[in-house]
Write an enzyme that holds these catalytic residues in place. Sequence first.
Site, mmCIF file in Angstrom:
data_model
loop_
_atom_site.group_PDB
_atom_site.id
_atom_site.type_symbol
_atom_site.label_atom_id
_atom_site.label_comp_id
_atom_site.label_asym_id
_atom_site.label_seq_id
_atom_site.Cartn_x
_atom_site.Cartn_y
_atom_site.Cartn_z
ATOM 1 N N GLY A 144 -109.231 -35.678 14.797
ATOM 2 C CA GLY A 144 -109.876 -35.171 13.583
ATOM 3 C C GLY A 144 -111.149 -35.940 13.292
ATOM 4 O O GLY A 144 -111.464 -36.237 12.131
ATOM 5 N N ALA A 145 -111.902 -36.249 14.362
ATOM 6 C CA ALA A 145 -113.005 -37.213 14.237
ATOM 7 C C ALA A 145 -114.364 -36.566 13.962
ATOM 8 O O ALA A 145 -115.360 -37.260 13.849
ATOM 9 C CB ALA A 145 -113.094 -38.055 15.514
ATOM 10 N N SER A 196 -100.353 -40.218 3.715
ATOM 11 C CA SER A 196 -100.970 -39.954 2.408
ATOM 12 C C SER A 196 -100.023 -40.450 1.311
ATOM 13 O O SER A 196 -98.799 -40.474 1.520
ATOM 14 C CB SER A 196 -101.176 -38.446 2.234
ATOM 15 O OG SER A 196 -101.471 -38.131 0.883
ATOM 16 N N TYR A 213 -97.441 -30.193 2.863
ATOM 17 C CA TYR A 213 -98.263 -31.385 3.149
ATOM 18 C C TYR A 213 -97.450 -32.667 2.942
ATOM 19 O O TYR A 213 -97.457 -33.573 3.781
ATOM 20 C CB TYR A 213 -99.478 -31.354 2.225
ATOM 21 C CG TYR A 213 -100.504 -32.442 2.473
ATOM 22 C CD1 TYR A 213 -101.373 -32.373 3.564
ATOM 23 C CD2 TYR A 213 -100.621 -33.524 1.601
ATOM 24 C CE1 TYR A 213 -102.319 -33.360 3.774
ATOM 25 C CE2 TYR A 213 -101.567 -34.515 1.810
ATOM 26 C CZ TYR A 213 -102.419 -34.422 2.895
ATOM 27 O OH TYR A 213 -103.358 -35.412 3.115
ATOM 28 N N LYS A 238 -96.494 -35.495 5.740
ATOM 29 C CA LYS A 238 -96.983 -36.878 5.614
ATOM 30 C C LYS A 238 -95.821 -37.863 5.489
ATOM 31 O O LYS A 238 -95.911 -39.000 5.944
ATOM 32 C CB LYS A 238 -97.935 -36.995 4.419
ATOM 33 C CG LYS A 238 -99.239 -36.216 4.607
ATOM 34 C CD LYS A 238 -100.029 -36.701 5.812
ATOM 35 C CE LYS A 238 -101.382 -36.051 5.958
ATOM 36 N NZ LYS A 238 -102.154 -36.544 7.094
HETATM 37 N N1 LIG Z 1 -109.345 -36.792 1.717
HETATM 38 C C1 LIG Z 1 -108.265 -37.302 1.117
HETATM 39 O O1 LIG Z 1 -108.243 -37.500 -0.110
HETATM 40 C C2 LIG Z 1 -107.068 -37.690 1.915
HETATM 41 C C3 LIG Z 1 -106.035 -38.398 1.262
HETATM 42 C C4 LIG Z 1 -104.907 -38.785 1.988
HETATM 43 C C5 LIG Z 1 -104.810 -38.474 3.326
HETATM 44 N N2 LIG Z 1 -105.818 -37.777 3.940
HETATM 45 C C6 LIG Z 1 -105.650 -37.470 5.358
HETATM 46 O O2 LIG Z 1 -106.748 -38.003 6.081
HETATM 47 C C7 LIG Z 1 -106.974 -37.195 7.240
HETATM 48 C C8 LIG Z 1 -108.450 -36.778 7.283
HETATM 49 O O3 LIG Z 1 -108.733 -36.077 6.092
HETATM 50 P P1 LIG Z 1 -110.211 -35.665 5.653
HETATM 51 O O4 LIG Z 1 -110.224 -35.680 4.178
HETATM 52 O O5 LIG Z 1 -111.229 -36.433 6.422
HETATM 53 O O6 LIG Z 1 -110.188 -34.129 6.107
HETATM 54 P P2 LIG Z 1 -111.328 -33.176 6.709
HETATM 55 O O7 LIG Z 1 -110.818 -31.800 6.467
HETATM 56 O O8 LIG Z 1 -112.668 -33.546 6.200
HETATM 57 O O9 LIG Z 1 -111.263 -33.529 8.279
HETATM 58 C C9 LIG Z 1 -110.141 -33.223 9.057
HETATM 59 C C10 LIG Z 1 -110.581 -33.094 10.507
HETATM 60 O O10 LIG Z 1 -109.405 -32.754 11.284
HETATM 61 C C11 LIG Z 1 -109.770 -31.723 12.187
HETATM 62 N N3 LIG Z 1 -108.618 -30.918 12.562
HETATM 63 C C12 LIG Z 1 -107.929 -30.063 11.773
HETATM 64 N N4 LIG Z 1 -106.983 -29.442 12.488
HETATM 65 C C13 LIG Z 1 -107.070 -29.923 13.756
HETATM 66 C C14 LIG Z 1 -106.362 -29.638 14.946
HETATM 67 N N5 LIG Z 1 -105.387 -28.721 14.985
HETATM 68 N N6 LIG Z 1 -106.708 -30.309 16.073
HETATM 69 C C15 LIG Z 1 -107.717 -31.227 16.050
HETATM 70 N N7 LIG Z 1 -108.427 -31.524 14.943
HETATM 71 C C16 LIG Z 1 -108.102 -30.871 13.804
HETATM 72 C C17 LIG Z 1 -110.795 -30.898 11.421
HETATM 73 O O11 LIG Z 1 -111.557 -30.073 12.311
HETATM 74 C C18 LIG Z 1 -111.599 -31.963 10.713
HETATM 75 O O12 LIG Z 1 -112.687 -32.423 11.508
HETATM 76 C C19 LIG Z 1 -106.024 -36.012 7.132
HETATM 77 O O13 LIG Z 1 -104.861 -36.259 7.899
HETATM 78 C C20 LIG Z 1 -105.656 -35.990 5.654
HETATM 79 O O14 LIG Z 1 -104.409 -35.400 5.422
HETATM 80 C C21 LIG Z 1 -106.929 -37.388 3.273
#
Ligand SMILES: NC(=O)c1ccc[n+]([C@@H]2O[C@H](COP(=O)([O-])OP(=O)(O)OC[C@H]3O[C@@H](n4cnc5c(N)ncnc54)[C@H](O)[C@@H]3O)[C@@H](O)[C@H]2O)c1
Length: 248
Positions: free
Chosen positions: A13-14, A143, A156, A160
Amino acid sequence: MAELSEQKVIVTGAARGIGRAIAEKFGRAGADVGLLDLEPDVLEETASALADETGANFTPLAADVTDPEAVESAFSDWRGEHDVIHTLVNNAGITKDGLMLRQKKSDWDAVLNVNLSGAYNCVQAALKPMMKERWGRIIMVSSVIGLQGNAGQTNYAASKAGLIGLTKSVARELAGRNITCNAVAPGFIRTKMTEQLPEEQQEEIREITPLERFGEPEEVADCILFLAGKNSAFITGEVIRIDGGLAM
Ligand SMILES: NC(=O)c1ccc[n+]([C@@H]2O[C@H](COP(=O)([O-])OP(=O)(O)OC[C@H]3O[C@@H](n4cnc5c(N)ncnc54)[C@H](O)[C@@H]3O)[C@@H](O)[C@H]2O)c1
């Protein structure tokens, strides 16, 4: 023990958000970084922008984490070039929110598939090379919702919370091979995922967070680099909240 500057790291997810920030910090620390995400074009752009910004090596690895064969093939491309995987960060994640009463089974399946089975697929692909190396760091991005639950996020929260069980079991199984496995539990972090929330909900989140703000992706990345580095060698099976005090 692998210094961060000598590490070979894969971040899922980079392409954006927290994953991009993690990849960038590893690059700045001198690591070689594999960027795994869905869209090859976006990944190419991210890899070249990050290389310009940091001077480090970034390899785009296009794969859907829900597809075990695609994951295996991406990891094997990586091993062809870099041989080892020192650190795996399972960060790819999605939300499909809705109350349980009306939740579509397809939304439940989609979230569990990406957030939990996706991490399973990547751990499976990383374990053998890590065991061969007798050194490894696996870090899951869980999370606070996995710790506390949240109305409208049953899928979700379950995914998590599942990651936390996976983390602790992998930690126990692999400790003897010098592979640690830990999780971080971010609160609300400023990314595309949280930008979608209505402004009044964002205000409520700031109000219930003791530090009265959203976190930044870089603040999650800092903790992950600590867990990948030599100063965390005696930490395994741990879950670290990065949430401004929200879930204490
Ligand atoms: N933003 C928040 O407040 C928050 C809080 C707690 C946890 N998280 C966790 O942090 C992680 C990143 O979140 P973010 O806010 O940067 O989200 P984001 O939506 O900005 O980025 C997520 C990335 O994961 C990629 N992705 C999605 N499905 C995929 C798949 N099947 N295969 C490969 N890549 C895939 C997407 O293309 C995207 O680039 C997630 O696991 C999210 O649940 C986020």
